[in-house]
Each structure stands twice: as structure tokens, then as C-alpha cells.
Design a protein around this motif. Sequence first.
Motif, mmCIF file in Angstrom:
data_model
loop_
_atom_site.group_PDB
_atom_site.id
_atom_site.type_symbol
_atom_site.label_atom_id
_atom_site.label_comp_id
_atom_site.label_asym_id
_atom_site.label_seq_id
_atom_site.Cartn_x
_atom_site.Cartn_y
_atom_site.Cartn_z
ATOM 1 N N PHE A 1 2.555 -35.804 49.904
ATOM 2 C CA PHE A 1 3.414 -36.363 50.952
ATOM 3 C C PHE A 1 3.341 -37.871 51.140
ATOM 4 O O PHE A 1 4.254 -38.468 51.699
ATOM 5 C CB PHE A 1 3.075 -35.713 52.301
ATOM 6 N N ASP B 1 6.227 -40.284 50.239
ATOM 7 C CA ASP B 1 7.426 -39.960 51.017
ATOM 8 C C ASP B 1 7.263 -40.375 52.478
ATOM 9 O O ASP B 1 8.210 -40.829 53.120
ATOM 10 C CB ASP B 1 7.707 -38.458 50.940
ATOM 11 N N GLU B 2 6.056 -40.213 53.002
ATOM 12 C CA GLU B 2 5.829 -40.583 54.402
ATOM 13 C C GLU B 2 5.913 -42.100 54.595
ATOM 14 O O GLU B 2 6.381 -42.579 55.628
ATOM 15 C CB GLU B 2 4.464 -40.062 54.868
ATOM 16 N N VAL C 1 9.635 -34.715 54.654
ATOM 17 C CA VAL C 1 8.665 -35.249 55.624
ATOM 18 C C VAL C 1 8.821 -34.544 56.978
ATOM 19 O O VAL C 1 7.832 -34.170 57.606
ATOM 20 C CB VAL C 1 8.823 -36.780 55.777
#
Length: 236
Positions: free
Chosen positions: A59, A62-63, A125
Motif C-alpha cells: 500500500f 499508493d498511500e 487506498v
Amino acid sequence: MQQVHPQNDERYDNICCYCQNSFKNNKTKDHIPSKVLLDEPFPENLPIVFCCYDCNQSFSTDEEYFACIIEYLVAGTKNIEKIERKKIKNILNQKKYLKNKIEANITENNGVLTIHFDESVLKKVLSKLVFGHMSYELSNPYIQTPNFIGFNTIDNLNDFEYQEFISDSFVDIIPEVGTRASLNHIIQNQKLISTWKIVQKNNYQYKLQILDNETVLKVIIRNKLYVIATWTNKTN
Ligand SMILES: [Zn+2]
């Protein structure tokens, strides 16, 4: 933040709250929300969930993208000097490819900023946040996929919609005693009310509301983006 230690079933401690697979020596902890959405000093006792190593790793890029997009929206301009959060300004200064990728998809016309963002990344997300919050609040990693996840900017709500979104709301069902979510409910004039959980003022807050026919999770990020996820509750 106030914290409780829920009396959850210990079998749940062995399940990743994102992919719902059992851990095989790959158990990690994850902050929910991710620290990229918060500023130092971090609030004490940030919500933590357990997840597998692969989910945890999958993640972060993307975060970062997500957090940057929100800051451009808040700033309302491509000029990164106008970005308020120092952490995000640093990321954009250090990661030119990220800055270029986002700015190539921003148009500024007569002071109006339009961002064409990667919707699949935002959805990934948001889905992570939704699963993480629900798993944490309900002390249960087996969260079902919501029937609906939507998001938009607060500016797109009219006054009435905004008031409805932000107000503490009546609920029909209080989450099970012993879960963290049960603490965010108060009784006012004999009515059960669900209140916002402020993770960090001006940066992040969320609220869980359980009605007879549906469960609703609301999130507000940077007082700019709102997220809503709903699950239909089975009626017996
Ligand atoms: Zn996983």
C-alpha cells in the motif's frame, strides 16, 4: 486518543485484516490510517491492525500518491509552495517522478484546479482504510466487502448535505460491548448517538453508524475529502 483493549476472540489475532488469510510467519502491524495522512507529533495510541507482510508492503506507494493528491486539492493550486503539510511538500520535492506524474494530470483554469487522478489507486487506498477501520472498531478481521464505497470533495456537498454528513447521528444498534466502536456512542435524550472519532484534528476523522438495515462508515480527510462506505445488514 482514548484506547480500549477489546476482549476479542484470540483466533482473530492470526488473520490479516486486508486479505483475510492466516499468518504464516508474516504477521505485521499496520497503522490505520497510515502515518502519511497524519503529522508529527502523532497522537498517542494510534489505531493498529494486524496484517500480512505482503499486504503491508503493497500500500505505501499508493498511500503516498493518495496523500499528495489530497494536498493538491487542499492547496487548490499546482504551486507546491502553497502546500500546507510539510511532510507532503518534502515527499513531492524528493520524488520528482511522483510530482510530475500528478502535475501532468492537473489543469488550472481561472483559478479552478482539476485533477485527473488514478481512480484505481484511490479506490485501493480507500478500501484499505475501510477494512482497517472496521476491523479495528469491531475487533474482527472478517469484514465483508461493502455494498458501496463512494468519495468526493466536501465542496461538492450543499449546506444541508454537509450538515447531514457531519452531524452526530442516531443509530439503532450499539456495537457489541467490548469492541472499540462501542465507546464512540453516547445516549442523548434517550437516543443512541454515534460520534466522530478524531484521529488528528484537521487531518483525519471517522465514524461508524449501525442502523437496523445498514452499517455506515464515514471518513473525512483533511476536511476536504469525504468517504462513505455502506453494508446492508441482513434482517432476520
Ligand atoms: Zn494480507
